[in-house]
Design a protein around this motif. Structure first.
Motif, PDB file in Angstrom:
ATOM      1  N   LEU A 186      41.966  35.872  37.772  1.00 15.55           N
ATOM      2  CA  LEU A 186      42.954  36.924  38.025  1.00 15.55           C
ATOM      3  C   LEU A 186      44.032  36.933  36.955  1.00 15.55           C
ATOM      4  CD1 LEU A 186      43.737  37.099  41.863  1.00 15.55           C
ATOM      5  CD2 LEU A 186      42.393  38.674  40.467  1.00 15.55           C
ATOM      6  N   SER A 187      44.423  35.741  36.495  1.00 15.49           N
ATOM      7  CA  SER A 187      45.481  35.677  35.480  1.00 15.49           C
ATOM      8  C   SER A 187      45.038  36.335  34.177  1.00 15.49           C
ATOM      9  CB  SER A 187      45.894  34.226  35.230  1.00 15.49           C
ATOM     10  OG  SER A 187      44.885  33.506  34.538  1.00 15.49           O
ATOM     11  N   ILE A 188      43.724  36.317  33.899  1.00 15.91           N
ATOM     12  CA  ILE A 188      43.220  36.993  32.702  1.00 15.91           C
ATOM     13  C   ILE A 188      43.465  38.494  32.813  1.00 15.91           C
ATOM     14  CG2 ILE A 188      41.144  37.573  31.379  1.00 15.91           C
ATOM     15  CD1 ILE A 188      40.061  34.810  32.006  1.00 15.91           C
ATOM     16  N   PHE A 189      43.270  39.036  34.016  1.00 11.63           N
ATOM     17  CA  PHE A 189      43.526  40.464  34.198  1.00 11.63           C
ATOM     18  C   PHE A 189      45.016  40.781  34.086  1.00 11.63           C
ATOM     19  CE2 PHE A 189      39.326  40.036  36.053  1.00 11.63           C
ATOM     20  CZ  PHE A 189      38.679  41.120  35.466  1.00 11.63           C
ATOM     21  N   ASN A 217      44.603  48.327  42.409  1.00  3.17           N
ATOM     22  CA  ASN A 217      44.147  48.322  41.023  1.00  3.17           C
ATOM     23  C   ASN A 217      43.261  47.092  40.830  1.00  3.17           C
ATOM     24  OD1 ASN A 217      45.917  50.566  39.811  1.00  3.17           O
ATOM     25  ND2 ASN A 217      47.400  49.260  40.851  1.00  3.17           N
ATOM     26  N   THR A 218      42.027  47.217  41.260  1.00  2.00           N
ATOM     27  CA  THR A 218      41.119  46.080  41.264  1.00  2.00           C
ATOM     28  C   THR A 218      40.700  45.688  39.851  1.00  2.00           C
ATOM     29  OG1 THR A 218      39.134  47.448  41.401  1.00  2.00           O
ATOM     30  CG2 THR A 218      40.221  46.829  43.495  1.00  2.00           C
ATOM     31  N   ASP A 223      30.331  42.581  42.036  1.00  2.83           N
ATOM     32  CA  ASP A 223      31.345  43.247  42.864  1.00  2.83           C
ATOM     33  C   ASP A 223      31.784  42.362  44.020  1.00  2.83           C
ATOM     34  OD1 ASP A 223      32.161  45.963  42.088  1.00  2.83           O
ATOM     35  OD2 ASP A 223      30.023  46.393  42.125  1.00  2.83           O
ATOM     36  N   SER A 224      30.851  41.635  44.589  1.00  5.12           N
ATOM     37  CA  SER A 224      31.154  40.849  45.782  1.00  5.12           C
ATOM     38  C   SER A 224      32.076  39.671  45.488  1.00  5.12           C
ATOM     39  CB  SER A 224      29.863  40.349  46.431  1.00  5.12           C
ATOM     40  OG  SER A 224      29.145  39.522  45.541  1.00  5.12           O
ATOM     41  N   TYR A 225      32.192  39.263  44.220  1.00  5.66           N
ATOM     42  CA  TYR A 225      33.056  38.130  43.902  1.00  5.66           C
ATOM     43  C   TYR A 225      34.496  38.420  44.311  1.00  5.66           C
ATOM     44  CZ  TYR A 225      35.520  34.452  41.403  1.00  5.66           C
ATOM     45  OH  TYR A 225      36.344  33.383  41.090  1.00  5.66           O
ATOM     46  N   PHE A 226      34.989  39.609  44.004  1.00  4.69           N
ATOM     47  CA  PHE A 226      36.362  39.954  44.364  1.00  4.69           C
ATOM     48  C   PHE A 226      36.462  40.524  45.780  1.00  4.69           C
ATOM     49  CE2 PHE A 226      36.905  39.616  39.802  1.00  4.69           C
ATOM     50  CZ  PHE A 226      38.141  38.997  39.713  1.00  4.69           C
ATOM     51  N   SER A 227      35.467  41.300  46.190  1.00  4.68           N
ATOM     52  CA  SER A 227      35.536  41.907  47.520  1.00  4.68           C
ATOM     53  C   SER A 227      35.501  40.857  48.626  1.00  4.68           C
ATOM     54  CB  SER A 227      34.393  42.908  47.707  1.00  4.68           C
ATOM     55  OG  SER A 227      33.137  42.257  47.621  1.00  4.68           O
ATOM     56  N   LEU A 237      42.895  36.715  49.368  1.00  4.89           N
ATOM     57  CA  LEU A 237      43.610  35.955  48.347  1.00  4.89           C
ATOM     58  C   LEU A 237      44.364  36.832  47.360  1.00  4.89           C
ATOM     59  CD1 LEU A 237      40.865  33.292  47.439  1.00  4.89           C
ATOM     60  CD2 LEU A 237      42.796  33.022  49.002  1.00  4.89           C
ATOM     61  N   VAL A 238      44.173  38.156  47.437  1.00  2.00           N
ATOM     62  CA  VAL A 238      44.773  39.037  46.437  1.00  2.00           C
ATOM     63  C   VAL A 238      46.013  39.723  46.972  1.00  2.00           C
ATOM     64  CG1 VAL A 238      42.508  39.453  45.428  1.00  2.00           C
ATOM     65  CG2 VAL A 238      43.424  41.083  47.076  1.00  2.00           C
ATOM     66  N   THR A 239      46.842  40.209  46.051  1.00  2.00           N
ATOM     67  CA  THR A 239      48.054  40.931  46.410  1.00  2.00           C
ATOM     68  C   THR A 239      47.740  42.391  46.678  1.00  2.00           C
ATOM     69  OG1 THR A 239      48.529  41.508  44.107  1.00  2.00           O
ATOM     70  CG2 THR A 239      49.389  39.392  44.924  1.00  2.00           C
ATOM     71  N   ASP A 240      48.705  43.113  47.262  1.00  2.00           N
ATOM     72  CA  ASP A 240      48.502  44.534  47.533  1.00  2.00           C
ATOM     73  C   ASP A 240      48.227  45.311  46.256  1.00  2.00           C
ATOM     74  OD1 ASP A 240      48.913  44.098  50.193  1.00  2.00           O
ATOM     75  OD2 ASP A 240      51.017  44.687  50.172  1.00  2.00           O
ATOM     76  N   ASP A 241      48.864  44.895  45.163  1.00  2.00           N
ATOM     77  CA  ASP A 241      48.678  45.588  43.894  1.00  2.00           C
ATOM     78  C   ASP A 241      47.226  45.506  43.439  1.00  2.00           C
ATOM     79  OD1 ASP A 241      49.638  46.854  41.371  1.00  2.00           O
ATOM     80  OD2 ASP A 241      48.996  44.945  40.520  1.00  2.00           O
TER      81      ASP A 241
END
Length: 278
Positions: free
Chosen positions: A152-155, A99-100, A82-86, A91-95
């Motif tokens: 992220l591009s994979i998602f 929608n994590t 979980d901590s990898y993205f949190s 670096l992430v967009t509002d979207d």
């Protein structure tokens, strides 16, 4: 059942084998699994999904799985916590805040349907996985923005593929307050508070919900429900305004005897004796 742990925020693992090295298992982290070559059956939760080169699977914590390899298979595992993205919210967009990747990984639909990536998505996915594995020789792989955006591009590919297949992503974002509110609102309906029903309500796997509840509340879901029921029944009995039969009906017990046995099991005293002591 064996449960695997991971303490690193991101691990990239590429390997090839004739027989899968693990029994059916769960884990405490998320996994993107890409099939480089080979074919067989992916036993995912209660589903048997044929796999071949180019296929992609997205697994959330508590998804139970095993690979029945029919021909030598080369896997690429992208495993993250979980901590990898949190830890990379800047670096992430509002979207992606709404929608994590984690919420996408918990989609029940992704455990039942094989993603059908057409061109150019299939080629883009293959190249992206190659990029990630190529960078894996670097020591800073877990902190690299390059790898982060590749993942992220994979998602993005998953969401586009799901849209093309006309399979709706419901999303399963929820918090502790929403879970507790749902339980308290439905405590009088036994079917609605079964772990299967509540998992469906929040669009997550039943096994994941059980682990999530224990992790976040420090008590098993079953024990929480029993404690809550007993507390509410105690209040009804102590009020002396409702007969036991009516209380039994309110909480969905089959009859007065059923409630009496339930109450005695948890309080070590019958309701009638509890009333005398009030």
């Amino acid at each position: 059942m064996r449960r695997l742990n991971q303490f690193e925020t991101l691990v990239i693992h590429e390997f090839e084998e004739d027989k899968f090295h693990l029994p059916a298992h769960t884990h405490t982290y998320y996994e993107l699994i890409y099939i480089v070559s080979g074919h067989g059956i992916h036993e995912l939760n209660d589903n048997m999904i044929p796999y071949k080169a180019g296929d992609l699977f997205a697994l959330a914590p508590e998804d139970r799985h095993y690979f029945d390899i029919k021909s030598k298979t080369r896997f690429v595992y992208i495993k993250f916590t979980d901590s990898y993205f949190s830890s990379k919210k800047n670096l992430v967009t509002d979207d992606l805040v709404l929608n994590t990747p984690q919420s996408i990984m918990r989609e029940k639909m992704l455990k039942e349907t094989l993603l059908k990536l057409d061109e150019p998505c299939a080629t883009i996915l293959k190249n992206t996985v190659n990029n990630i594995t190529a960078y894996n020789c670097r020591k800073d792989v877990s902190t690299s923005p390059i790898v982060f955006y590749q993942i992220l591009s994979i998602f993005g590919l998953i969401r586009e593929t799901v849209k093309g297949m006309e399979l709706p992503i419901r999303g399963c974002t929820f918090n502790d307050n929403q879970v507790i509110s749902y339980i308290h609102e439905n405590i009088y309906s036994p079917k609605s508070i079964q772990s299967k029903a509540i998992a469906q309500h929040f669009n997550i796997a039943q096994t994941y919900f059980s682990a999530y509840f224990k992790r976040n509340f420090g008590i098993t879901y079953r024990d929480y429900i029993n404690n809550l029921k007993v507390q509410l029944i105690e209040k009804r009995i102590a009020g002396k305004n409702m007969p036991i039969k009516q209380i039994a009906y309110e909480f969905g017990f089959t009859d007065e005897s059923h409630l009496t046995n339930y109450f005695k099991k948890h309080k070590k005293v019958k309701p009638s004796e509890y009333v005398k002591n009030q």
